[in-house]
Each structure stands twice: as structure tokens, then as C-alpha cells.
Design a protein around this motif. Structure first.
Motif, PDB file in Angstrom:
ATOM      1  N   LEU B 133       0.815  -1.388  -0.065  1.00  0.00           N
ATOM      2  CA  LEU B 133      -0.027   0.017   0.036  1.00  0.00           C
ATOM      3  C   LEU B 133       0.774   1.158  -0.017  1.00  0.00           C
ATOM      4  O   LEU B 133       0.373   2.246  -0.696  1.00  0.00           O
ATOM      5  CB  LEU B 133      -0.839   0.014   1.018  1.00  0.00           C
ATOM      6  N   GLN B 134       1.945   1.234   0.663  1.00  0.00           N
ATOM      7  CA  GLN B 134       2.817   2.347   0.918  1.00  0.00           C
ATOM      8  C   GLN B 134       3.668   2.708  -0.476  1.00  0.00           C
ATOM      9  O   GLN B 134       3.621   3.704  -0.815  1.00  0.00           O
ATOM     10  CB  GLN B 134       3.702   2.164   1.941  1.00  0.00           C
ATOM     11  N   PHE B 135       3.961   1.487  -1.066  1.00  0.00           N
ATOM     12  CA  PHE B 135       4.552   1.522  -2.289  1.00  0.00           C
ATOM     13  C   PHE B 135       3.770   2.128  -3.290  1.00  0.00           C
ATOM     14  O   PHE B 135       4.337   3.019  -4.191  1.00  0.00           O
ATOM     15  CB  PHE B 135       5.146   0.168  -2.860  1.00  0.00           C
ATOM     16  N   ALA B 136       2.697   1.753  -3.195  1.00  0.00           N
ATOM     17  CA  ALA B 136       1.342   2.107  -4.389  1.00  0.00           C
ATOM     18  C   ALA B 136       1.052   3.605  -4.008  1.00  0.00           C
ATOM     19  O   ALA B 136       1.004   4.275  -5.016  1.00  0.00           O
ATOM     20  CB  ALA B 136       0.402   1.138  -4.156  1.00  0.00           C
ATOM     21  N   ALA B 137       1.382   4.022  -2.745  1.00  0.00           N
ATOM     22  CA  ALA B 137       1.000   5.663  -2.760  1.00  0.00           C
ATOM     23  C   ALA B 137       2.369   6.290  -2.944  1.00  0.00           C
ATOM     24  O   ALA B 137       2.514   7.626  -2.633  1.00  0.00           O
ATOM     25  CB  ALA B 137       0.753   5.698  -1.074  1.00  0.00           C
TER      26      ALA B 137
END
Lengths: 297, 461
Positions: B133-137
């Protein structure tokens, strides 16, 4: 007309910050999740839902029809239902019963505080405690059955498919009883003592007072406890994750755990979102029932 | 108005004027004193900053401005050149294991005074939940991430979240096969760190001596050993079964697969060229594991760290575990191990280092990755972490004492180091594998169902 418009504008002005927050942090993620759940390789469709509903792997299946007559696994959705059927009445009844019994007990605040302690414990820690409570080496429950000579229950409950789900449900009764007791205590305290005394003068037994006076008088509180417990049971994840990881052999999976498996292990976000939507629909149905009952008074 | 009154008024007015003037004078004097104090304070600050400017990592610019009313000094501090870099490393170790890894980071910080490293513990399962999720953000909570799940790094790389480190990792310098686990699309997406081995059944030498037990040389001797142990008073079961999310049971299962079916069978299962319902795999379960479980040679699954204590207290005689057990017992010199007779290989698994594409300090992170994957390994294996290097340039003499004994025995027995089956396949099949084996351990009659499930759910199966 103008003043009404102005009034409306003012109202929306006051509501705007809350609506903005809700929109960003609630509505947008819900809409996003629904869209992800509909995304398939061939475009938008119900493919993820069909795959989730027809999944056969014991760790992710929602229903395993062939196993329903025997011991678990029965499928995550069935496990959730069993959880609700056992946990909701047990927690509600025990909470109400304890609340009524504690009226007569000196030092009841201390007893309530002790019962309420289980609510303060983080659920993951609660899951680990459940694991140890039912452990054959160090746990209380298997020791009791060992003393009683019941060999089939004198072992580690979380390690066997026949007992793993039961251990989690019973553990959750302990973890959630504090909530039921607190709500019911407040309700029981508000019942006029004159009602209880009048019933006693009329010759009612303690059980009759409990059943015919206390229980009806605290019904709104009981309804709240039941619905909150039901919602909690539908969303249950932490204690399953910490105590059994849904096992052994998928015998203690629940919907939220299946969702986690799709999301964190299979990295299949479409099916994870579809499971989340199914879970939300079930939760919403329960919540709307509560609101309707409350509005009806 | 009388004269007296006039004089009185004049005196009063004069007094008031004198008072006002006096107050103004006092204020001015105070202001001057205050400015002087500020000037001296600023001078001291300038001096301190100039001293700091000599130290590595800081450049100080001092600007002095004069105004009409007072002297004001403005000091601006800028950290432009040689700025102190703060890196965050996420790894799976906690407790003593984290302490052993910290020794590696401390050495890096000693060699690079401008770098400060913060270590954060996060299990692979938790990483898998939060990092995508953090990578996607477009963010990353760490500059360098270490995980035992090579398959997961590859999955992240497929999504474009991982930095390509092909130029930093020389495949020929590592234990064969270790780098392959993080290769995708012809590029290397992570670097191997140190590795553990799961070399066989561990026992207490003193317990074996006291009870006249010896390491078995054949499968028959192994069975005879188990029977002999069963008869020792105070021993609950010959072999203790470690329980966790499921990996301890999968480890012992894989060891039986390798010992009975050979290293090739393990590799075929990993590659999907063999299935769990194949006769040769079925034999391993049907003729070896299931009878041992059914006849009570294995204990009920017990939480694996608790099992270490019970085994060390001699309630059980044998424990199948990884080499990290050497750092978990009171006296590692009293530890012995033997692989199953006939085993030609043992499972070994490395932890892998990768740099997220969205790492805040990518350049420094890549330098740290390079260090960890090479010289850093020498420091880690010298600690009581129970690890061996994957970088072949680390000499065996660098290993922590008890691990030198383990390693030399593995070499002496000519055991091939093989990849871990479930770590290699990964995904939710890994969870299923663990869970189904846990079921088999408490219900050996479920063998057919377990093998069928593992075959049906195998990726691409």
C-alpha cells in the motif's frame, strides 16, 4: 425563500468539514474497494465475487458443503455464523446475569473492573492468551479436563480441528464479556428499585424478577449489546490470526481472515476487495436491523 | 491661585517631567544592555557554529546586518554539503537476533560517520500487509528492507516497486542458487544476506551420553534410536514438534522428502515438476512420516520456543530445527545434530535485502545494501546468530565457534544446500502447506485429503 436558502447554506457550511472527512476517509475508500472488487482481466465484472464464493481450498472457502455434517472445516462464512450463534447469546446472557447478580454484591466495582480488563487487552494479545489458556502444557482448560479424566479435551485445543474453533469462540466470550457487563450494569442500575421490591412483595422468586422485571426493563441495552457483538463477530480477525491462523486444516477460518489471505498472502487485491465487500454487506445488514429496531423504539 | 499653589504646581510638573525622563533613560540603558547581551550571546553562537562548521557534515553561513537603531546579527545555518544521512532498515529480527544484526549496522556506521541507521523489526507477514500500500502511494517507510521471502520481492518487482540491483550483485560470488530466487526478467531485484541451515535433528550430547545413545547410521538405526528414547523414563515423546504459523512442521517434512526422495525430488516439487500425489512423494508420507506420527514418536505441536525449553529440559530427546537454535540454548557446546541417514542435502535459506524504488535515500541505501550483501555478512556470521554466509568470499574461520562445527559437519557429509520448498513457492500456498501439515500431525488419517489439497492448490496446478 431567501432566508431558507441562507439557512440551508449555513447548515451545509457547518456540515461541510464532517462531510469532507467522511468523503475522503470513508466514502472514497468504499467506492475504491467496490471498483477494485469488480476489476477483472477482461474488464469490469463479477468474476472476483464468483471466484471467492466458489473457492474450494479449505483455508479460503466460504462454505464447504461436504463437511457440514462432520467436524470443521465448514468454510469461513459458516464459521462466522457459528461464532455468532454461540457467542452472541452467551455473552449477552452472561453479561446481563452478572450485572443483575452484582447488584447484591459488596465490592461489585472491583469485580466489574476485573471482568472489564479483558476489554482493555489488545485483541492480538487476547489471541495469544487464548492460545495459552487452551494449551495442554500450560493451559487451565486442558488441565481441568485432564483432572476430570476427559482425555479428548485434555490436549491443546487450538491444534485440533475438532476444538480449534470452539477454543476461539469461548475465548472471545471472555474477551467481550466486559462490554456486555458494562452496558448491562448501567441499564440494571437505572431500573427503579421500587419495581424489584414490588415484585418481591408480590412473591416473585429471584429468577422471576430477573426474567419478568429486569430483562424487559433493560431490553434496549440488551439489543445494543447483541448487535454490537454480532458486528464484532462478523469482523473478527485478530484473535484468529494470533491463535490459530485459521487452522488446522482451515478449521477456524473466518471471513476477515480469508480477506487477509487474499490480500497479504496471495497478493490478489481483486478477490480481497470482493471478500471485503461481502463482509461489508453482511455487516450493513446487521447494522440496519439495529437502526430499524432502535427507531421503532 | 496663590503663590504657594503655583510653586507647588511647578514642582509637581517638574517632578513628573523628571520622572518621565528618568524612566526613558532607564529604558534606553536597559535596551542597550539587552542589545549588548544579545551581541555577546550571538558572538558565542557564531563561535560555536564556526567550530561545528569544521566538523564533518555541516556547513555554516554567518551573515551580520546593522540597522540604524541597534546591531542585529542574523545567523543562518545550512546543511548542504556532507549532510548527515538517516537511513531506516526494516528486518525480521527481534530480541537477541536483532542485537546480532545491530552489530553489522554499527560497523557500517563506524565506517561511515555521516550515516545514521535506525533498525525497525517487522515480520515478513506484516511487511506483506503494509508495504504494498505504501509503495503504491509512492512512499516507503524504509530505505532498506530485509525479508526471508524472495518470492515476495519478485512480486513487488513485477509491480515496479523495487530498485534493480543487477550491477551490485555478482551472482558468481554467492552460494549457487541463492541469487536466482530474486531474479526476474533477467534482472536481480535483491541481494542475499546470511543464511540458515536446517541440517537435521538436534540433541543434547550430555543426554545422549547419559543414556548410551548414538547418532544413527541407517534408517533402521534411526528407528531403533527412537524406540530406545521412547523407553527412557521422563521422556514424553522422542521428537518434539515445534508449532508456530506452521513452518517448523514443514521443515521436518521437507527433510524427510530430501532424505527419502533425494534432493531432486525437493527441486522438482519447488518447480512444479512433481506433485504431492506422485507415488515417490506419497511414499515419504505413507511409509515414514505418518507411521511416526501415528505411533507417537512425534509430540503434539507445541509453540516452538516453548518446545526449545522442554527439549533442553530433556522432556523430549530430538528437535528438528534451523541453525539459529545454536543461539537459543544455554550451552551450544552441548549441542549435536544428525541429518536423517541417507540424506544428500539439507535445506538452507537466506534473508534477502532490497531497496524500494520509493526509498527516501536511495543512493545511500544501495551502498548499504552492497555492504550488507558482502562484508556485512562476515560480521553477522561471527555473531551467535546461527548463520552462515551466502557470499562465498567470507572464510569459514569467520564463523561463530559453534557454527564452525555445524558447517564443517555439513561439508564433511557432503550435503547439498537446497532451497526451502514453501519459501520458494510462497504466496498463499505456503500458508496452506503449513496449515495442512498441522492437520496431518494431529490427524494422520487425513493424508489423502492433505496430499490432494496441496496438489490442487499448487500455483498453476
Amino acid at each position: 425563500m431567501k432566508s431558507r436558502l441562507r439557512e440551508n447554506l449555513r447548515a451545509y457550511g457547518f456540515l461541510a468539514p464532517a462531510l469532507l472527512l467522511l468523503g475522503v476517509f470513508v466514502v472514497y475508500p468504499i467506492v475504491g474497494t467496490i471498483i477494485i472488487s469488480l476489476e477483472t482481466q477482461s474488464g469490469l465484472g463479477l468474476g472476483n465475487y464468483l471466484e471467492v464464493l466458489s473457492e474450494k481450498s479449505p483455508s479460503k472457502a466460504l462454505v464447504i458443503p461436504g463437511n457440514l455434517g462432520g467436524p470443521p472445516p465448514w468454510g469461513a462464512l459458516v464459521h462466522n455464523m457459528v461464532w455468532i450463534l454461540v457467542h452472541v447469546p452467551l455473552t449477552t446472557f452472561l453479561g446481563l446475569m452478572l450485572a443483575y447478580m452484582l447488584i447484591h454484591v459488596y465490592g461489585r466495582s472491583l469485580v466489574k473492573s476485573i471482568v472489564f480488563l479483558s476489554m482493555i487487552i489488545p485483541m492480538v494479545v487476547g489471541g495469544l492468551i487464548i492460545r495459552f489458556i487452551f494449551d495442554s502444557q500450560v493451559g487451565v482448560i486442558p488441565r481441568i479436563f485432564d483432572t476430570l479424566g476427559v482425555e479428548s479435551l485434555a490436549r491443546t485445543w487450538t491444534a485440533y480441528p475438532e476444538t480449534s474453533l470452539a477454543s476461539l469462540i469461548l475465548g472471545s466470550v471472555w474477551l467481550w464479556l466486559g462490554f456486555s457487563l458494562t452496558i448491562h450494569s448501567a441499564a440494571v442500575d437505572s431500573v427503579p428499585r421500587s419495581l424489584i421490591e414490588a415484585a418481591r412483595i408480590d412473591g416473585a422468586s429471584e429468577w422471576q424478577i430477573f426474567r419478568r422485571v429486569i430483562a424487559p426493563a433493560v431490553w434496549p441495552a440488551t439489543l445494543t449489546v447483541m448487535v454490537m457483538t454480532l458486528l464484532w463477530d462478523l469482523k473478527i480477525f485478530d484473535i484468529v490470526y494470533a491463535a490459530t491462523q485459521g487452522g488446522p486444516g482451515g478449521s477456524s477460518t473466518v471471513l476477515a481472515y480469508v480477506m487477509w489471505l487474499y490480500f497479504a498472502r496471495a497478493l490478489d487485491y481483486g478477490r480481497a476487495a470482493a471478500t471485503a465487500v461481502i463482509l461489508t454487506i453482511l455487516t450493513l445488514a446487521a447494522a440496519s436491523y439495529m437502526i430499524r429496531r432502535s427507531l421503532r423504539g | 491661585m496663590s503663590l504657594d499653589q503655583r510653586i507647588g504646581t511647578i514642582v509637581l510638573v517638574v517632578a513628573v517631567i523628571a520622572l518621565i525622563l528618568g524612566a526613558m533613560g532607564y529604558m534606553q540603558a536597559s535596551k542597550i544592555a539587552s542589545i549588548e547581551d544579545r551581541i555577546s550571546a550571538l558572538e558565542e553562537r557564531i563561535k560555536a557554529l564556526e567550530e561545528r562548521a569544521q566538523a564533518p557534515g555541516t556547513t555554516t553561513t554567518v551573515t551580520e546586518t546593522r540597522t540604524e537603531r541597534a546591531v542585529e546579527t542574523v545567523v543562518e545555518t545550512e546543511t548542504v554539503v556532507r549532510e548527515r544521512v538517516r537511513l531506516t532498515v526494516i528486518g525480521p529480527w527481534s530480541g537477541d537476533e536483532a542485537k546480532y544484526f545491530q552489530a553489522v549496522l554499527d560497523e557500517y556506521m563506524r565506517r561511515n560517520p555521516g550515516v545514521e541507521i535506525k533498525y525497525v523489526t517487522m515480520r515478513a507477514e506484516d511487511l506483506a500487509t503494509s508495504l504494498p500500500l505504501q509503495f503504491a502511494a509512492g512512499t516507503s517507510p524504509a530505505d532498506v528492507v530485509i525479508t526471508p521471502w524472495a518470492w515476495w520481492i519478485v512480486e513487488m518487482a513485477k509491480n515496479g516497486y523495487v530498485e534493480d540491483v543487477t550491477g551490485l550483485v555478482n551472482k558468481d560470488e554467492y552460494v549457487a542458487g541463492t541469487v536466482d530466487a530474486v531474479v526476474w526478467d533477467g534482472k536481480v531485484w535483491g541481494a542475499p544476506f546470511t543464511m540458515w541451515l536446517k541440517p537435521g535433528f538436534w540433541y543434547k550430547k550430555s543426554f545422549f551420553q547419559a543414556n548410551g545413545l548414538e547418532e544413527p547410521g541407517s534408517m533402521d538405526e534411526f528407528m531403533a534410536l527412537l524406540d530406545k528414547i521412547k523407553g527412557i523414563p521422563g521422556v514424553k515423546n522422542p521428537i518434539v514438534t515445534g508449532d508456530s504459523v506452521g513452518w517448523p512442521i514443514s521443515d521436518v517434512t521437507e527433510h524427510f522428502i530430501i532424505a527419502v526422495g533425494g534432493p531432486d525430488l525437493q527441486l522438482k516439487l519447488i518447480n512444479g515438476e512433481a506433485s504431492f500425489t506422485d507415488p515417490e512423494v506419497r511414499t515419504v508420507f505413507e511409509q515414514y512420516l505418518v507411521p511416526l506420527i501415528r505411533d507417537g514418536y512425534f509430540s503434539e505441536p507445541i509453540e516452538w520456543t516453548q518446545a526449545v525449553t522442554l527439549w533442553w529440559n530433556e522432556e523430549y530427546a530430538l528437535y528438528f530445527m534451523g541453525t539459529w537454535i545454536t543461539g537459543m540454548v544455554d550451552n551450544p557446546d552441548d549441542l549435536g545434530f544428525f541429518p536423517l541417514p541417507g540424506a544428500k542435502g539439507v535445506v538452507g535459506g537466506a534473508d534477502y535485502i532490497f531497496v524500494p524504488k520509493t526509498a527516501p535515500n536511495k543512493e545511500e541505501a544501495l551502498k548499504l545494501l552492497e555492504f550488507l550483501a558482502t562484508e556485512g555478512q562476515a560480521i553477522h556470521v561471527s555473531q551467535p546468530a546461527g548463520k552462515i554466509p551466502t557470499w562465498t568470499k567470507v572464510p569459514a574461520s569467520e564463523l561463530w565457534g559453534p557454527m564452525q562445527t555445524v558447517y564443517s559437519k555439513v561439508v564433511e557429509l557432503n550435503l547439498q544446500i537446497l532451497p526451502d520448498l514453501d519459501d520458494s513457492v510462497g504466496g498463499d500456498w505456503q500458508t496452506l502447506f503449513w496449515d495442512q501439515l498441522k492437520l496431518l500431525w494431529v490427524n494422520p488419517d487425513s493424508l489423502d485429503q492433505v496430499l490432494a489439497t496441496l496438489t490442487q492448490e499448487f500455483p498453476g496446478g
